[in-house]
Write a protein that holds these residues in place. Structure first.
Motif, PDB file in Angstrom:
ATOM      1  N   VAL A 187       0.865  -1.192  -0.063  1.00  0.00           N
ATOM      2  CA  VAL A 187       0.054  -0.219   0.074  1.00  0.00           C
ATOM      3  C   VAL A 187       0.828   1.247   0.090  1.00  0.00           C
ATOM      4  CG1 VAL A 187      -1.696   1.174   1.070  1.00  0.00           C
ATOM      5  CG2 VAL A 187      -1.718  -1.312   1.103  1.00  0.00           C
ATOM      6  N   VAL A 188       1.014   1.980  -1.048  1.00  0.00           N
ATOM      7  CA  VAL A 188       1.945   3.098  -1.209  1.00  0.00           C
ATOM      8  C   VAL A 188       1.414   4.248  -0.770  1.00  0.00           C
ATOM      9  CG1 VAL A 188       2.984   4.487  -2.926  1.00  0.00           C
ATOM     10  CG2 VAL A 188       2.840   1.891  -3.304  1.00  0.00           C
ATOM     11  N   THR A 189       1.920   4.792   0.187  1.00  0.00           N
ATOM     12  CA  THR A 189       1.318   6.016   1.004  1.00  0.00           C
ATOM     13  C   THR A 189       2.156   7.361   0.994  1.00  0.00           C
ATOM     14  OG1 THR A 189       2.060   5.349   3.159  1.00  0.00           O
ATOM     15  CG2 THR A 189       0.026   4.703   2.574  1.00  0.00           C
ATOM     16  N   LYS A 190       3.499   6.915   0.349  1.00  0.00           N
ATOM     17  CA  LYS A 190       4.537   8.118   0.077  1.00  0.00           C
ATOM     18  C   LYS A 190       5.240   8.132  -1.122  1.00  0.00           C
ATOM     19  CE  LYS A 190       6.274   8.207   4.921  1.00  0.00           C
ATOM     20  NZ  LYS A 190       5.627   7.332   5.718  1.00  0.00           N
ATOM     21  N   LYS A 191       5.923   9.116  -1.737  1.00  0.00           N
ATOM     22  CA  LYS A 191       6.350   9.274  -3.101  1.00  0.00           C
ATOM     23  C   LYS A 191       7.237   8.231  -3.292  1.00  0.00           C
ATOM     24  CE  LYS A 191       9.009  12.473  -5.697  1.00  0.00           C
ATOM     25  NZ  LYS A 191       9.863  13.152  -5.978  1.00  0.00           N
ATOM     26  N   VAL A 192       7.587   7.482  -4.103  1.00  0.00           N
ATOM     27  CA  VAL A 192       8.598   6.314  -4.427  1.00  0.00           C
ATOM     28  C   VAL A 192       9.856   6.974  -5.251  1.00  0.00           C
ATOM     29  CG1 VAL A 192       8.943   4.165  -5.028  1.00  0.00           C
ATOM     30  CG2 VAL A 192       6.595   4.599  -3.810  1.00  0.00           C
ATOM     31  N   PRO A 193      10.864   7.003  -4.513  1.00  0.00           N
ATOM     32  CA  PRO A 193      12.029   7.204  -5.528  1.00  0.00           C
ATOM     33  C   PRO A 193      12.355   6.484  -6.772  1.00  0.00           C
ATOM     34  CG  PRO A 193      12.749   7.068  -3.025  1.00  0.00           C
ATOM     35  CD  PRO A 193      11.285   6.523  -3.240  1.00  0.00           C
ATOM     36  N   ASP A 194      12.912   7.200  -7.679  1.00  0.00           N
ATOM     37  CA  ASP A 194      13.474   6.259  -8.853  1.00  0.00           C
ATOM     38  C   ASP A 194      14.153   4.957  -8.429  1.00  0.00           C
ATOM     39  OD1 ASP A 194      12.473   8.397 -10.047  1.00  0.00           O
ATOM     40  OD2 ASP A 194      14.296   9.152 -10.785  1.00  0.00           O
ATOM     41  N   TYR A 195      14.168   3.802  -8.888  1.00  0.00           N
ATOM     42  CA  TYR A 195      14.764   2.544  -8.695  1.00  0.00           C
ATOM     43  C   TYR A 195      14.679   2.068  -7.293  1.00  0.00           C
ATOM     44  CZ  TYR A 195      17.382   3.962 -12.804  1.00  0.00           C
ATOM     45  OH  TYR A 195      17.719   3.978 -14.132  1.00  0.00           O
ATOM     46  N   ALA A 196      13.687   2.612  -6.481  1.00  0.00           N
ATOM     47  CA  ALA A 196      13.504   2.062  -5.128  1.00  0.00           C
ATOM     48  C   ALA A 196      12.345   0.703  -5.219  1.00  0.00           C
ATOM     49  CB  ALA A 196      12.594   3.205  -4.296  1.00  0.00           C
ATOM     50  N   LEU A 197      12.974  -0.302  -4.117  1.00  0.00           N
ATOM     51  CA  LEU A 197      12.054  -1.473  -4.210  1.00  0.00           C
ATOM     52  C   LEU A 197      11.254  -1.099  -2.857  1.00  0.00           C
ATOM     53  CD1 LEU A 197      11.212  -4.341  -4.411  1.00  0.00           C
ATOM     54  CD2 LEU A 197      13.138  -5.121  -3.201  1.00  0.00           C
ATOM     55  N   VAL A 198       9.857  -0.951  -2.806  1.00  0.00           N
ATOM     56  CA  VAL A 198       9.117  -1.087  -1.723  1.00  0.00           C
ATOM     57  C   VAL A 198       8.029  -2.143  -1.564  1.00  0.00           C
ATOM     58  CG1 VAL A 198       9.220   1.741  -1.870  1.00  0.00           C
ATOM     59  CG2 VAL A 198       7.245   0.631  -2.651  1.00  0.00           C
ATOM     60  N   MET A 199       7.688  -2.455  -0.266  1.00  0.00           N
ATOM     61  CA  MET A 199       6.869  -3.555  -0.067  1.00  0.00           C
ATOM     62  C   MET A 199       6.057  -3.290   1.376  1.00  0.00           C
ATOM     63  SD  MET A 199       9.223  -6.944   0.352  1.00  0.00           S
ATOM     64  CE  MET A 199      10.900  -6.642  -0.535  1.00  0.00           C
ATOM     65  N   GLU A 245      24.206   7.777  -4.473  1.00  0.00           N
ATOM     66  CA  GLU A 245      24.539   9.011  -3.914  1.00  0.00           C
ATOM     67  C   GLU A 245      23.559  10.000  -3.441  1.00  0.00           C
ATOM     68  OE1 GLU A 245      28.514  11.216  -5.661  1.00  0.00           O
ATOM     69  OE2 GLU A 245      27.033  11.124  -6.847  1.00  0.00           O
ATOM     70  N   ASN A 246      23.875  10.349  -2.057  1.00  0.00           N
ATOM     71  CA  ASN A 246      22.591  11.175  -1.568  1.00  0.00           C
ATOM     72  C   ASN A 246      21.377  10.740  -1.596  1.00  0.00           C
ATOM     73  OD1 ASN A 246      24.799  13.241  -1.084  1.00  0.00           O
ATOM     74  ND2 ASN A 246      24.383  13.880  -3.144  1.00  0.00           N
ATOM     75  N   ASN A 247      21.510   9.071  -1.399  1.00  0.00           N
ATOM     76  CA  ASN A 247      20.123   8.342  -1.472  1.00  0.00           C
ATOM     77  C   ASN A 247      19.257   8.695  -2.642  1.00  0.00           C
ATOM     78  OD1 ASN A 247      18.740   6.678   0.160  1.00  0.00           O
ATOM     79  ND2 ASN A 247      17.093   8.239   0.777  1.00  0.00           N
ATOM     80  N   GLN A 248      19.931   8.741  -3.711  1.00  0.00           N
ATOM     81  CA  GLN A 248      19.415   8.685  -5.145  1.00  0.00           C
ATOM     82  C   GLN A 248      20.247   7.794  -5.854  1.00  0.00           C
ATOM     83  OE1 GLN A 248      19.460  12.613  -6.476  1.00  0.00           O
ATOM     84  NE2 GLN A 248      17.280  12.912  -6.150  1.00  0.00           N
ATOM     85  N   VAL A 249      19.580   6.926  -6.745  1.00  0.00           N
ATOM     86  CA  VAL A 249      20.229   5.893  -7.692  1.00  0.00           C
ATOM     87  C   VAL A 249      20.104   6.541  -9.113  1.00  0.00           C
ATOM     88  CG1 VAL A 249      20.070   3.591  -8.580  1.00  0.00           C
ATOM     89  CG2 VAL A 249      19.926   4.021  -6.185  1.00  0.00           C
ATOM     90  N   THR A 250      21.324   6.441  -9.884  1.00  0.00           N
ATOM     91  CA  THR A 250      21.329   6.786 -11.239  1.00  0.00           C
ATOM     92  C   THR A 250      21.984   5.548 -11.987  1.00  0.00           C
ATOM     93  OG1 THR A 250      23.210   8.176 -10.791  1.00  0.00           O
ATOM     94  CG2 THR A 250      21.297   9.175 -11.104  1.00  0.00           C
ATOM     95  N   ARG A 251      21.799   5.363 -12.956  1.00  0.00           N
ATOM     96  CA  ARG A 251      22.376   4.497 -14.021  1.00  0.00           C
ATOM     97  C   ARG A 251      23.658   5.130 -14.656  1.00  0.00           C
ATOM     98  NH1 ARG A 251      22.277   1.844 -19.084  1.00  0.00           N
ATOM     99  NH2 ARG A 251      19.971   2.248 -19.612  1.00  0.00           N
ATOM    100  N   ILE A 252      24.867   4.623 -14.507  1.00  0.00           N
ATOM    101  CA  ILE A 252      25.770   5.255 -15.071  1.00  0.00           C
ATOM    102  C   ILE A 252      26.266   4.743 -16.096  1.00  0.00           C
ATOM    103  CG2 ILE A 252      26.688   6.440 -13.028  1.00  0.00           C
ATOM    104  CD1 ILE A 252      28.481   4.324 -12.448  1.00  0.00           C
ATOM    105  N   LYS A 253      26.103   3.375 -16.584  1.00  0.00           N
ATOM    106  CA  LYS A 253      26.490   2.756 -17.798  1.00  0.00           C
ATOM    107  C   LYS A 253      25.523   1.730 -18.000  1.00  0.00           C
ATOM    108  CE  LYS A 253      30.570   0.403 -19.155  1.00  0.00           C
ATOM    109  NZ  LYS A 253      31.653  -0.514 -18.434  1.00  0.00           N
TER     110      LYS A 253
END
Ligand code: COA
Length: 193
Positions: free
Chosen positions: A136-148, A185-193
């Protein structure tokens, strides 16, 4: 394939004024309402309702028994598991008319929503995020995050191929399937390659 370039099963209804992209397949007992816009090469499973002004990008997959209400936008390559639930009014009351006051929810590119998960409206889901079955999603979900869970809690990060990412001390991780590389980095995930 119909001359229009998409397929819609004869048991389904597409209202005048909706648009459906080339290569899209719409299976049994669906309803696409006026003003809905479905992109190219999407798959819409059985018993799906797509409401007025809803936008679906390209290559979106919607499993059976999903209602996508006004205010919801799905970017390209979103996957909706069977019977997942969207909402568009936070405090609904039958006797109070809140038509036209819908709360918006955006689902980012490549995100997955697991079977039977519920998204409480107004909480955007980041690109390539993964919502576990029944969450049950009750908050914004960041990019690449796994929530359950209920309420949904972040348990980690996932790759674009859906694998859990194990970051090293320097904040680097490699997807075991695709070899794509990621940085935390800074609690954010980015794809670098
Ligand atoms: C969230 C998910 C990706 C996790 O998969 P995973 O990384 O292989 O996780 P595991 O099975 O190893 O479980 C890890 C832990 O999370 C828990 N867990 C797994 N999925 C969960 C979920 N949806 N909700 C709550 N807890 C969950 C497990 O019980 C386990 O807990 P434990 O460590 O206390 O034993 C997966 O369980 C899921 O929900 N996938 C979606 C399936 C789906 O809806 N498909 C639709 C198309 S058919």
């Amino acid at each position: 394939m119909e001359p229009k370039g998409y397929f819609i099963h004869e048991s389904s209804v597409a209202d005048e004024g909706c648009s459906i992209g080339e290569g899209t397949n719409i299976w049994h007992f669906c309803h696409v309402m006026a003003g809905a816009r479905i992109g190219k090469d999407c798959t819409i499973g059985q018993n799906v309702m797509i409401a007025t002004d809803v936008i679906l990008g390209d290559r979106v997959k919607v499993q059976n028994n999903v209602s996508i209400y006004t205010g919801v936008t799905l970017e390209d390559e979103v996957f909706l598991g069977p019977s997942c639930v969207f909402t568009n009014v936070l405090h609904p009351r039958s006797a109070v008319n809140r038509k036209g006051q819908y709360t918006r929810t955006n689902v980012g590119k490549g995100a997955t929503i697991g079977a039977n998960a519920t998204v409480v409206c107004g909480h955007d889901i980041g690109k390539f995020a993964f919502i576990g079955a029944g969450a049950v999603v009750t908050k914004k979900v960041p990019d690449y995050a796994l929530v359950m869970g209920n309420p949904a809690i972040q348990k980690g990060w996932v790759s674009e191929f859906g694998h859990t990412l194990a970051f090293d001390w320097n904040g680097f991780a490699i997807c075991p399937e695709s070899d794509q590389e990621y940085k935390l980095e800074n609690n954010q995930v980015t794809r670098i390659k």
